[in-house]
Design an enzyme around this catalytic site. Structure first.
Site, PDB file in Angstrom:
ATOM      1  N   VAL A  22       0.849  -1.184   0.000  1.00  0.00           N
ATOM      2  CA  VAL A  22       0.000   0.000   0.000  1.00  0.00           C
ATOM      3  C   VAL A  22       0.884   1.233   0.000  1.00  0.00           C
ATOM      4  CG1 VAL A  22      -0.174   0.026   2.527  1.00  0.00           C
ATOM      5  CG2 VAL A  22      -1.902   1.196   1.160  1.00  0.00           C
ATOM      6  N   SER A  23       0.530   2.218  -0.810  1.00  0.00           N
ATOM      7  CA  SER A  23       1.265   3.478  -0.844  1.00  0.00           C
ATOM      8  C   SER A  23       0.478   4.528  -0.080  1.00  0.00           C
ATOM      9  CB  SER A  23       1.485   3.939  -2.289  1.00  0.00           C
ATOM     10  OG  SER A  23       0.259   4.299  -2.878  1.00  0.00           O
TER      11      SER A  23
END
Length: 305
Positions: A22-23
């Site tokens: 996840v960014s």
């Protein structure tokens, strides 16, 4: 019936190991984790970071730790790789080690014939993509030439600092990506041998196992992984100076440490192929000479008896 029970025993079932990335721009990690758990993943490794960052220490360690029979599971292909060619490189390396790959939202499961067919289609797409890029580049250069303009990046031609920095940063990112993907094939050997063995011996042992390193390139690669906190700083420590007669003992010990399954005869054959001269003359190495050097290495604690 007994055979069926044996085949369905827990020890022979595949381990499903999930990877979620996840960014900061896409905070949907919980959804990824839920999907991976629903798919039966008993372990899930989570990577957090900026979308612009190419360094993925969690993924690098996970790829290194996967064992034969494991299945690496992701929700989508873009959670694992940044491009089709990168994805194919990762999967090819996993397949060589007997590890399968599955993407929940894509028809990719390398443990099934249909999944392998989909992967082959992806490979053909990647090849077509490279060919189209090459054709567009060639056409663009020809059109620019016909208009009397030079092809390429104007900023680079004019030596603009910002253009030079951007190209340099892109090259460094690509270099790091390649290191992270390939490290699982050579970094464990470096960890076993450094710093007790010289870089020269480490390179010779790696190259005997199918790699193509030089001392300078290997040291640079380890330096970079240490800088990214993906390898231990001790690997770069200076090796102790040894007398010349110590060389053969340490080389034999290094070969044995790198692959504990080798027999004395196997090590002797490797030394012959490396064109190392036996300690007492003669044309070929004998298992007894290897045994004597390993005994000496064991006495000083370099290898276990």
């Amino acid at each position: 019936m007994a055979t069926a029970a044996y085949l369905n025993s827990p020890s022979l079932q595949q381990r499903l190991i999930g990877y979620a990335r996840v960014s900061t721009e896409d905070q949907l990690n919980d959804a990824q984790v839920d999907e991976l758990r629903a798919a039966g993943c008993h372990r899930i490794h989570q990577e957090h970071g900026s979308g612009a960052s190419r360094a993925r220490p969690v993924l690098a360690k996970l790829l290194k730790d996967l064992a034969m029979g494991d299945v690496l599971v992701v929700v989508r292909l873009d959670r694992l790789a940044r491009s089709v060619s990168h994805l194919l490189d990762v999967i090819e390396d996993l397949e060589k080690r007997g590890v399968h790959f599955r993407s929940l939202r894509d028809p990719i499961d390398t443990s099934t014939p249909h999944g392998m067919f989909s992967l082959q289609v992806l490979g053909a797409v990647a090849q077509l993509e490279r060919a189209l890029i090459a054709e567009r580049t060639k056409s663009g250069m020809q059109a620019a030439k016909a208009r009397g303009r030079l092809a390429g990046n104007p900023g680079l031609r004019e030596r603009r600092p910002e253009a030079i920095r951007a190209v340099s940063a892109a090259r460094e990112r690509a270099y790091l990506d390649e290191l992270i993907v390939s490290a699982q094939t050579w970094l464990p050997t470096v960890r076993r041998l450094r710093p007790r063995h010289s870089w020269d011996n480490v390179v010779r042992i790696l190259n005997r196992r199918g790699h193509d390193w030089t001392v300078e390139r290997l040291r640079r690669a380890v330096h970079r992984l240490v800088r990214e906190k993906l390898a231990e700083p001790e690997l770069l420590a200076r090796s102790l100076r040894r007398p010349p007669e110590d060389h053969l003992m340490r080389l034999v010990a290094g070969i044995a440490i790198a692959d504990p399954n080798l027999s004395l005869r196997d090590i002797a054959a490797q030394l012959d192929q490396m064109q190392e001269r036996p300690p007492r003359g003669g044309r070929k190495w004998q298992p007894s000479s290897v045994r004597a050097l390993l005994d000496e290495a064991s006495r000083i604690g370099l290898v276990r008896a």
